[in-house]
Design a protein around this motif. Sequence first.
Motif, PDB file in Angstrom:
ATOM      1  N   ARG A 156     -18.053   5.780   6.655  1.00 42.53           N
ATOM      2  CA  ARG A 156     -17.673   4.625   5.833  1.00 42.53           C
ATOM      3  C   ARG A 156     -16.297   4.132   6.251  1.00 42.53           C
ATOM      4  NH1 ARG A 156     -18.691   7.954   0.491  1.00 42.53           N
ATOM      5  NH2 ARG A 156     -18.079   9.521   2.030  1.00 42.53           N
ATOM      6  N   ARG A 157     -16.157   2.834   6.323  1.00 45.91           N
ATOM      7  CA  ARG A 157     -14.884   2.234   6.693  1.00 45.91           C
ATOM      8  C   ARG A 157     -14.589   1.058   5.766  1.00 45.91           C
ATOM      9  NH1 ARG A 157     -12.896   3.672  11.774  1.00 45.91           N
ATOM     10  NH2 ARG A 157     -14.376   4.824  13.113  1.00 45.91           N
ATOM     11  N   ASP A 158     -13.342   0.644   5.737  1.00 44.73           N
ATOM     12  CA  ASP A 158     -12.947  -0.575   5.040  1.00 44.73           C
ATOM     13  C   ASP A 158     -13.003  -1.743   6.017  1.00 44.73           C
ATOM     14  OD1 ASP A 158     -12.527   0.893   2.776  1.00 44.73           O
ATOM     15  OD2 ASP A 158     -10.342   0.836   2.873  1.00 44.73           O
ATOM     16  N   LEU A 159     -13.502  -2.859   5.539  1.00 46.15           N
ATOM     17  CA  LEU A 159     -13.616  -4.066   6.354  1.00 46.15           C
ATOM     18  C   LEU A 159     -12.987  -5.216   5.570  1.00 46.15           C
ATOM     19  CD1 LEU A 159     -14.828  -5.509   8.874  1.00 46.15           C
ATOM     20  CD2 LEU A 159     -16.898  -5.885   7.508  1.00 46.15           C
ATOM     21  N   ARG A 160     -12.031  -5.889   6.172  1.00 47.61           N
ATOM     22  CA  ARG A 160     -11.366  -7.007   5.485  1.00 47.61           C
ATOM     23  C   ARG A 160     -12.268  -8.231   5.520  1.00 47.61           C
ATOM     24  NH1 ARG A 160      -6.739  -6.016   3.392  1.00 47.61           N
ATOM     25  NH2 ARG A 160      -5.482  -4.244   4.092  1.00 47.61           N
ATOM     26  N   ALA A 161     -13.294  -8.155   4.693  1.00 51.85           N
ATOM     27  CA  ALA A 161     -14.273  -9.238   4.554  1.00 51.85           C
ATOM     28  C   ALA A 161     -14.308  -9.619   3.079  1.00 51.85           C
ATOM     29  CB  ALA A 161     -15.651  -8.790   5.038  1.00 51.85           C
ATOM     30  N   PRO A 162     -13.373 -10.440   2.605  1.00 59.05           N
ATOM     31  CA  PRO A 162     -13.234 -10.671   1.163  1.00 59.05           C
ATOM     32  C   PRO A 162     -14.416 -11.408   0.540  1.00 59.05           C
ATOM     33  CG  PRO A 162     -11.739 -12.084   2.411  1.00 59.05           C
ATOM     34  CD  PRO A 162     -12.345 -11.142   3.392  1.00 59.05           C
ATOM     35  N   PHE A 163     -14.735 -11.001  -0.675  1.00 60.29           N
ATOM     36  CA  PHE A 163     -15.697 -11.740  -1.489  1.00 60.29           C
ATOM     37  C   PHE A 163     -15.097 -11.918  -2.867  1.00 60.29           C
ATOM     38  CE2 PHE A 163     -16.619  -7.365  -2.362  1.00 60.29           C
ATOM     39  CZ  PHE A 163     -17.267  -7.269  -3.575  1.00 60.29           C
ATOM     40  N   ARG A 164     -15.623 -12.892  -3.605  1.00 56.21           N
ATOM     41  CA  ARG A 164     -15.032 -13.257  -4.885  1.00 56.21           C
ATOM     42  C   ARG A 164     -16.000 -13.000  -6.030  1.00 56.21           C
ATOM     43  NH1 ARG A 164     -11.290 -18.725  -4.456  1.00 56.21           N
ATOM     44  NH2 ARG A 164      -9.419 -17.584  -3.835  1.00 56.21           N
ATOM     45  N   HIS A 165     -15.431 -12.562  -7.141  1.00 58.12           N
ATOM     46  CA  HIS A 165     -16.213 -12.292  -8.349  1.00 58.12           C
ATOM     47  C   HIS A 165     -15.812 -13.290  -9.422  1.00 58.12           C
ATOM     48  CE1 HIS A 165     -16.741  -9.712 -12.171  1.00 58.12           C
ATOM     49  NE2 HIS A 165     -17.879 -10.301 -11.903  1.00 58.12           N
ATOM     50  N   TYR A 166     -16.763 -14.144  -9.789  1.00 62.29           N
ATOM     51  CA  TYR A 166     -16.483 -15.113 -10.839  1.00 62.29           C
ATOM     52  C   TYR A 166     -16.788 -14.441 -12.172  1.00 62.29           C
ATOM     53  CZ  TYR A 166     -16.162 -19.485 -13.408  1.00 62.29           C
ATOM     54  OH  TYR A 166     -15.777 -20.457 -14.292  1.00 62.29           O
ATOM     55  N   GLY A 167     -15.765 -13.772 -12.728  1.00 64.52           N
ATOM     56  CA  GLY A 167     -15.945 -13.000 -13.957  1.00 64.52           C
ATOM     57  C   GLY A 167     -16.058 -13.874 -15.182  1.00 64.52           C
TER      58      GLY A 167
END
Length: 254
Positions: A156-167
């Motif tokens: 498992r790795r971290d990937l700077r692929a942002p996503f947004r959560h419309y809370g």
Amino acid sequence: MNGRAPISGVVTTFNNAATLDACLASLAFCDERVVLDSGSTDATLDIARRHGARIAEHPFDDYGPQKQRAIDMASHDWILLLDADEHLTDAGRDAIERALRAPRADGYRLPRQEWLFWKWAHPHTRANWQLRLFRKSRGRMNDVPVHAAPVVDGVRRDLRAPFRHYGEPRLADRIDKVNRYSSGLVVHKHRRGVHGLGGRILFQPTIAFFKLYVGKRYFLDGWAGFIAARTQAFYTFLKYAKVLEAQRSDDQSA
């Protein structure tokens, strides 16, 4: 596909007409989009059809099993799992496209940016990293109620692929969710047992507040950040207080 591994965008839905269009539009680069619905009565299915998604329906019986069914429907090994109130950013799409040309992991955590009642979180607020991109052959949903998440047997790795959560756009909606989610955890936590329950009720809400407000820099978000941190503290209080309530009820009925 530009030489990358094929990918399935997977979404579970229930009356998500307000946010699903943005979600599925952000997954347009995927080789297929899979939507598993649990009985929507609004325009959710019309939106999914308009995006050419492959649609199935199944009654909801908890978050983990429902998401696992949707994952099992996917044709490809690589899964990008989003909630219907989330959407991938353009930068996130580009990062995923690059990563899947030569994958170096079996699962990737992506940074989620939060909507805080009336604004997007400040750019320097720390994102919530969540495992959302993974090989179906190496990953499955865990069995945690309410907060079910993928687990991966592999690298498992971290990937700077942002996503947004419309809370939740209103505090009342957030409180309703806090109440539902804390109730949904009671049986699980009560069955496993919670050590030091009194101490958790007394101290964990304050710790939860400071983890968000200071640790994740919600202080940068003004009143929206303060209220979000306070509601998280309230959620932490409720989930342990409800376990105590269940324990006392058992004692009375014994």
